[in-house]
Motif scaffolding. Structure first.
Motif, PDB file in Angstrom:
ATOM      1  N   CYS A  18       0.839  -1.193   0.000  1.00  0.00           N
ATOM      2  CA  CYS A  18       0.000   0.000   0.000  1.00  0.00           C
ATOM      3  C   CYS A  18       0.877   1.246   0.000  1.00  0.00           C
ATOM      4  N   ALA A  19       1.785   1.338   0.958  1.00  0.00           N
ATOM      5  CA  ALA A  19       2.666   2.505   1.061  1.00  0.00           C
ATOM      6  C   ALA A  19       3.564   2.627  -0.164  1.00  0.00           C
ATOM      7  N   GLY A  20       4.053   1.510  -0.661  1.00  0.00           N
ATOM      8  CA  GLY A  20       4.892   1.539  -1.862  1.00  0.00           C
ATOM      9  C   GLY A  20       4.123   2.037  -3.073  1.00  0.00           C
ATOM     10  N   GLY A  21       2.874   1.599  -3.209  1.00  0.00           N
ATOM     11  CA  GLY A  21       2.047   2.051  -4.330  1.00  0.00           C
ATOM     12  C   GLY A  21       1.784   3.542  -4.264  1.00  0.00           C
ATOM     13  N   LEU A  22       1.552   4.047  -3.054  1.00  0.00           N
ATOM     14  CA  LEU A  22       1.303   5.491  -2.915  1.00  0.00           C
ATOM     15  C   LEU A  22       2.566   6.304  -3.163  1.00  0.00           C
ATOM     16  N   THR A  23       3.694   5.859  -2.624  1.00  0.00           N
ATOM     17  CA  THR A  23       4.927   6.625  -2.850  1.00  0.00           C
ATOM     18  C   THR A  23       5.347   6.567  -4.315  1.00  0.00           C
ATOM     19  N   ASP A  24       5.049   5.469  -4.996  1.00  0.00           N
ATOM     20  CA  ASP A  24       5.372   5.360  -6.429  1.00  0.00           C
ATOM     21  C   ASP A  24       4.662   6.428  -7.262  1.00  0.00           C
ATOM     22  N   ILE A  25       3.502   6.903  -6.787  1.00  0.00           N
ATOM     23  CA  ILE A  25       2.777   7.922  -7.559  1.00  0.00           C
ATOM     24  C   ILE A  25       2.998   9.331  -7.011  1.00  0.00           C
ATOM     25  N   GLY A  26       3.960   9.443  -6.075  1.00  0.00           N
ATOM     26  CA  GLY A  26       4.351  10.772  -5.619  1.00  0.00           C
ATOM     27  C   GLY A  26       3.852  11.205  -4.263  1.00  0.00           C
ATOM     28  N   VAL A  27       3.186  10.331  -3.527  1.00  0.00           N
ATOM     29  CA  VAL A  27       2.739  10.664  -2.178  1.00  0.00           C
ATOM     30  C   VAL A  27       3.957  10.614  -1.257  1.00  0.00           C
ATOM     31  N   ALA A  28       4.088  11.599  -0.377  1.00  0.00           N
ATOM     32  CA  ALA A  28       5.194  11.626   0.572  1.00  0.00           C
ATOM     33  C   ALA A  28       5.166  10.363   1.433  1.00  0.00           C
ATOM     34  N   PRO A  29       6.341   9.818   1.747  1.00  0.00           N
ATOM     35  CA  PRO A  29       6.373   8.569   2.524  1.00  0.00           C
ATOM     36  C   PRO A  29       5.587   8.617   3.836  1.00  0.00           C
ATOM     37  N   ALA A  30       5.711   9.683   4.603  1.00  0.00           N
ATOM     38  CA  ALA A  30       4.985   9.758   5.888  1.00  0.00           C
ATOM     39  C   ALA A  30       3.472   9.766   5.661  1.00  0.00           C
ATOM     40  N   THR A  31       3.034  10.453   4.613  1.00  0.00           N
ATOM     41  CA  THR A  31       1.607  10.498   4.276  1.00  0.00           C
ATOM     42  C   THR A  31       1.131   9.122   3.832  1.00  0.00           C
TER      43      THR A  31
END
Length: 90
Positions: free
Chosen positions: A65-78
């Motif tokens: 989940c976190a990897g998918g979000l960071t892959d599209i530009g979401v900040a890691p903490a978010t």
């Protein structure tokens, strides 16, 4: 057990399983929504990629989940916080 006797048992089990999914769906939707809302509140538009990542978080794979979000530009903490909220832990 004869194959013809197994079919009704399988169908009954499937009906019970699908009925349980229907009862759990409203809660699951709210959890995915919390994940998506957190992402959006922190400046990323909710796209199909965000929805999919939040769904992956809902089913318990926080790392993907976190990897998918960071892959599209979401900040890691978010991303981590959004995925933490997906299964209703937030």
């Amino acid at each position: 057990m004869r194959p013809s006797a197994r079919i009704p048992s399988v169908l009954a089990g499937l009906a019970l399983a699908l009925g349980g999914v229907g009862l759990a769906a409203p809660t699951a939707h709210a959890d995915i929504q919390s994940c998506q809302d957190h992402v959006q509140e922190n400046g990323t538009d909710v796209t199909d990629a965000v929805r999919m990542a939040c769904y992956v978080g809902l089913v318990g794979d926080q790392i993907r989940c976190a990897g998918g979000l960071t892959d599209i530009g979401v900040a890691p903490a978010t991303a981590i916080e959004a995925c933490r909220q997906a299964p209703g832990n937030g």
